[in-house]
Design an enzyme around this catalytic site. Structure first.
Site, PDB file in Angstrom:
ATOM      1  N   GLU A   1      -4.556   2.414  -4.539  1.00 30.04           N
ATOM      2  CA  GLU A   1      -3.108   2.517  -4.345  1.00 30.04           C
ATOM      3  C   GLU A   1      -2.503   1.240  -3.792  1.00 30.04           C
ATOM      4  OE1 GLU A   1      -4.942   4.220  -0.519  1.00 30.04           O
ATOM      5  OE2 GLU A   1      -5.467   4.000  -2.639  1.00 30.04           O
TER       6      GLU A   1
ATOM      7  N   ASN B   1      -2.601  12.863  -3.180  1.00 32.24           N
ATOM      8  CA  ASN B   1      -3.518  13.369  -4.203  1.00 32.24           C
ATOM      9  C   ASN B   1      -4.037  14.754  -3.840  1.00 32.24           C
ATOM     10  OD1 ASN B   1      -3.697  11.642  -6.403  1.00 32.24           O
ATOM     11  ND2 ASN B   1      -5.197  10.303  -5.451  1.00 32.24           N
TER      12      ASN B   1
ATOM     13  N   ASP C   1       0.849  -1.187   0.000  1.00 31.12           N
ATOM     14  CA  ASP C   1       0.000   0.000   0.000  1.00 31.12           C
ATOM     15  C   ASP C   1       0.889   1.242   0.000  1.00 31.12           C
ATOM     16  OD1 ASP C   1      -2.927   0.976   0.479  1.00 31.12           O
ATOM     17  OD2 ASP C   1      -1.725   2.137   1.903  1.00 31.12           O
ATOM     18  N   ILE C   2       0.564   2.213  -0.859  1.00 32.21           N
ATOM     19  CA  ILE C   2       1.302   3.479  -0.854  1.00 32.21           C
ATOM     20  C   ILE C   2       0.869   4.278   0.370  1.00 32.21           C
ATOM     21  CG2 ILE C   2       1.744   5.630  -2.088  1.00 32.21           C
ATOM     22  CD1 ILE C   2       1.246   4.166  -4.696  1.00 32.21           C
TER      23      ILE C   2
ATOM     24  N   ASP D   1      -1.653   9.922 -10.502  1.00 34.36           N
ATOM     25  CA  ASP D   1      -1.544   8.880 -11.533  1.00 34.36           C
ATOM     26  C   ASP D   1      -0.082   8.612 -11.885  1.00 34.36           C
ATOM     27  OD1 ASP D   1      -4.269   8.629 -11.613  1.00 34.36           O
ATOM     28  OD2 ASP D   1      -4.528   9.741 -13.490  1.00 34.36           O
TER      29      ASP D   1
END
Length: 319
Positions: A233, A197, A189-190, A206
């Site tokens: 993500e 964002n 997971d980011i 993106d």
């Protein structure tokens, strides 16, 4: 209906057809095999079987052929039975089967097509006709293969998508269970991607996803390893025949590689640059476990990594 954009750079490798398509010729009479071999040897890779069981073994235990030329009347397993068995196996169900037979009764042709054949050619074969029909069905197969590949690609990152991951997980689970081999799953997971964002905008988000995806993909060289976008993500890496001792260094290297990208993340409470959290699970599949157990274990390990501060790797208990 909506269509995903696939960059031309990602499409190009998919549009290249093999220079020498793989043909399997199945006939109990060597002279018939020799006839077809002479027709196709110059521009096809030829494999031969003299009975149905041998044909099934070649298809299931090696690299499957692109097309099969199959006789109907053979000792043991006849051609119709072979075709039906090929069509019930997901590994071979999409291989086009052309029946090449001395049978001329229209009822035989009907039975051949009902068994899953795509064409019916009577002996003695006309070389020009059989070449033309093989070319037609190979072209259709490669076009269908391309459509299937595109259906399994995430349009933004070029990685495998969730659907491809789900199907591959089932297949690798069964294979590792047969071989009594471990199956490892890395769930990634980011960290604080929503904040990323909000700070930099969705276009930058993106680009961030694409950069992380490329980093993950570059870390794996084995053909059987699968890197996929799991959703949003989140990413997953499926590593067949990989135990925890081999998976953990890979996971640590991924965390370091993403951090090394140096993507600014000024809104992150974890670090000044973009980072990932990662959970590892490894299971040797057996009758008492399921693929969902592997996913749940990796997800729980990922949750633990987040709870412990992110930008790190946590492992599920070994099982």
């Amino acid at each position: 209906m909506t269509f995903k954009y696939i960059p031309p750079s990602q499409l190009a490798p998919l549009l290249v057809l093999p220079e020498r398509p793989r043909l399997l010729i199945v006939d109990d009479q060597p002279i018939n095999i020799q006839t077809l071999y002479r027709i196709f040897q110059s521009d096809h890779e030829i494999f031969m079987a003299t009975d149905g069981q041998q044909a099934l073994s070649l298809c299931w235990n090696g690299v499957p052929p692109d097309l099969i030329l199959l006789d109907i009347v053979m000792p043991g397993l006849d051609g119709l039975t072979v075709c039906r068995q090929l069509k019930t196996n997901p590994l071979t169900s999409d291989i086009p089967v052309i029946f090449v037979t001395a049978q001329t009764d229209p009822n035989d042709e009907t039975r051949a097509l009902e068994a899953g054949g795509v064409d019916f050619i009577t002996k003695p074969v006309n070389p020009a006709v059989v070449r033309a029909r093989v070319k037609t069905h190979l072209t259709l197969k490669f076009q269908n293969d391309l459509l299937r590949v595109l259906a399994f690609i995430d349009g933004l990152t070029g990685l495998a998508n969730r659907r491809r991951f789900d199907e591959t997980l089932q297949l690798e689970w069964r294979r590792c269970r047969r071989n009594d081999s471990p199956l490892a799953l890395l769930m990634i997971d980011i960290d604080h991607f929503k904040l990323y964002n909000d700070r930099y905008g969705h276009q930058a988000g993106d680009s961030c996803l694409q950069a992380v995806a490329a980093t993950l993909k570059a870390a794996f060289g084995r053909a059987q390893d699968l890197v996929a976008r799991y959703g949003g993500e989140e990413f997953v890496c499926l590593l067949p025949e990989c135990d925890h001792a081999a998976a953990k260094p890979k996971a640590d290297a991924l965390v370091q590689a993403v951090a090394a990208l140096g993507l600014p993340h000024e809104s992150s409470p974890t670090a000044a640059t973009l980072t990932i959290s990662l959970g590892i699970a490894v299971i040797i599949p057996n009758v008492s476990r399921s693929p969902e157990d592997l996913v749940m274990a990796a997800d729980a390990a990922l949750y633990q990594a987040k709870q412990q501060g992110r930008n790190q790797v946590c492992s599920a208990p070994l099982s």
